[in-house]
Design a protein around this motif. Structure first.
Motif, PDB file in Angstrom:
ATOM      1  N   GLN A 283     -31.054 -49.385  33.318  1.00 50.94           N
ATOM      2  CA  GLN A 283     -31.843 -48.602  32.357  1.00 50.94           C
ATOM      3  C   GLN A 283     -31.835 -49.274  30.983  1.00 50.94           C
ATOM      4  O   GLN A 283     -32.876 -49.492  30.365  1.00 50.94           O
ATOM      5  N   GLU A 284     -30.644 -49.654  30.574  1.00 49.50           N
ATOM      6  CA  GLU A 284     -30.459 -50.217  29.228  1.00 49.50           C
ATOM      7  C   GLU A 284     -31.117 -51.595  29.098  1.00 49.50           C
ATOM      8  O   GLU A 284     -31.726 -51.910  28.080  1.00 49.50           O
ATOM      9  N   LEU A 285     -31.026 -52.435  30.150  1.00 48.20           N
ATOM     10  CA  LEU A 285     -31.460 -53.823  30.005  1.00 48.20           C
ATOM     11  C   LEU A 285     -32.825 -54.138  30.598  1.00 48.20           C
ATOM     12  O   LEU A 285     -33.515 -55.029  30.117  1.00 48.20           O
ATOM     13  N   LEU A 286     -33.224 -53.437  31.655  1.00 53.73           N
ATOM     14  CA  LEU A 286     -34.431 -53.879  32.369  1.00 53.73           C
ATOM     15  C   LEU A 286     -35.538 -52.841  32.514  1.00 53.73           C
ATOM     16  O   LEU A 286     -36.694 -53.210  32.727  1.00 53.73           O
ATOM     17  N   THR A 287     -35.201 -51.546  32.415  1.00 53.69           N
ATOM     18  CA  THR A 287     -36.259 -50.540  32.571  1.00 53.69           C
ATOM     19  C   THR A 287     -37.365 -50.784  31.547  1.00 53.69           C
ATOM     20  O   THR A 287     -37.091 -51.025  30.374  1.00 53.69           O
ATOM     21  N   GLY A 288     -38.608 -50.760  32.031  1.00 50.64           N
ATOM     22  CA  GLY A 288     -39.738 -50.936  31.109  1.00 50.64           C
ATOM     23  C   GLY A 288     -40.128 -52.387  30.887  1.00 50.64           C
ATOM     24  O   GLY A 288     -41.181 -52.664  30.334  1.00 50.64           O
ATOM     25  N   THR A 289     -39.291 -53.340  31.323  1.00 53.73           N
ATOM     26  CA  THR A 289     -39.684 -54.751  31.193  1.00 53.73           C
ATOM     27  C   THR A 289     -40.584 -55.095  32.388  1.00 53.73           C
ATOM     28  O   THR A 289     -40.541 -54.402  33.404  1.00 53.73           O
TER      29      THR A 289
END
Length: 303
Positions: A283-289
């Motif tokens: 969630q912190e590093l990859l969600t939405g990328t």
């Protein structure tokens, strides 16, 4: 299938070295990333700058245990289909593994050369980027990747083992495993997924529809193959088919390289807390990328 004698020789050597290597001594760090001393050496990394890429080289990039041997097989079969030449693998195909002289020897190899790697995009030899070499980047969901990596360490007889899955999970989340953090690898490649010479492949998509995946790979590489050839390659490239031949293609390590190949095997090992920890990190590093979206995390990593 390509003559894998060099492959097997190299693996046997690495296993021999592994016998004497304790887990605590398995890694050396180069430019901030841990690599296994049994397969990599800092002299080789230093020599890698001398590697001369060709514009028709094919690079297969992945984090460990995400299907690089599978893709290597598929691409070798595609080359055979278009050229009628068996793809020979005169060196161990992972570009960063081996001795520092390998880049000189590779100048003699016929084109196209297939190079596999577990390196971050910005750690690739400069000439690969200058020549805009075609790169297939293969990803697999992080939970199955971690479980597969753990089994590889703990099932292959000579490789140093972890005390438990919990212990491995802790190190995996800290990036204290061979080739470092899955998440760092992902963040680094995420920036380059739209490059015209980069093609993203999802392991889970291949599992779901191998024929469609092979067709996309052939198109990206500019190989013109018939539907019939694709069907044939697909039949020879199922996990089952590769597992059955793994001993002759990959030597003693073969059956461990092609262990289960399942999607969702993580459910057998992850605790509730571990699930939550990885979900939060994702969630912190990859969600939405762009990469986060392509990984279909909800489908594959949420029970």
């Amino acid at each position: 299938m390509a003559d894998k004698s060099k492959f097997i020789e190299y693996i046997d050597d690495a296993l021999e070295k592994s016998k004497e290597t304790a887990l605590s001594r398995l890694f050396f760090t180069y430019q901030g990333i841990p690599y296994p001393v049994t397969m990599c050496a800092s002299e080789t990394f230093q020599a890698m700058d001398t590697f001369e890429a060709r514009s028709d080289d094919i690079v297969l990039a992945s984090y460990p245990k995400c299907g690089s041997n599978w893709i290597l097989h598929i691409v070798s079969e595609l080359i055979f289909a278009v050229s009628k030449k068996k793809y020979e693998c005169p060196e161990f195909p992972v570009i960063e593994c081996g001795d520092s002289e390998k880049y000189q020897r590779m100048k003699q190899f016929p084109s196209p050369r297939i190079l596999t790697t577990h390196l971050h995009y910005d750690k690739l030899p400069g000439s690969i980027l200058e020549h805009k070499v075609k790169i297939l980047v293969i990803f697999r969901n992080p939970k199955d990747t971690a479980v597969s990596f753990f089994h590889f360490h703990n099932d292959v007889p000579d490789i140093p083992s972890y005390a438990s899955w919990d212990e491995f999970f802790r190190q995996f989340m800290k990036g204290q495993v061979s080739w470092g953090s899955y998440f760092d690898f992902a963040i680094n490649w995420n920036k380059h997924l739209d490059n015209e010479n980069v093609k993203f492949i999802l392991y889970e998509d291949l599992k779901e529809n191998l024929t469609a995946g092979i067709k996309q790979i052939a198109e990206f590489l500019g190989f013109s193959v018939t539907g019939e050839q694709i069907q044939t390659i697909s039949a020879q490239s199922t996990f089952q088919a590769m597992r059955e031949k793994s001993q002759e293609t990959h030597g003693a390590v073969g059956p461990f390289l092609f262990r289960k190949g399942e999607v969702g095997d993580w459910k057998n090992l992850f605790s509730e807390t571990q699930n939550q920890e990885m979900d939060e990190k994702f969630q912190e590093l990859l969600t939405g990328t762009p990469l986060g979206v392509k990984l279909k995390y909800e489908s594959y990593c949420q029970a």
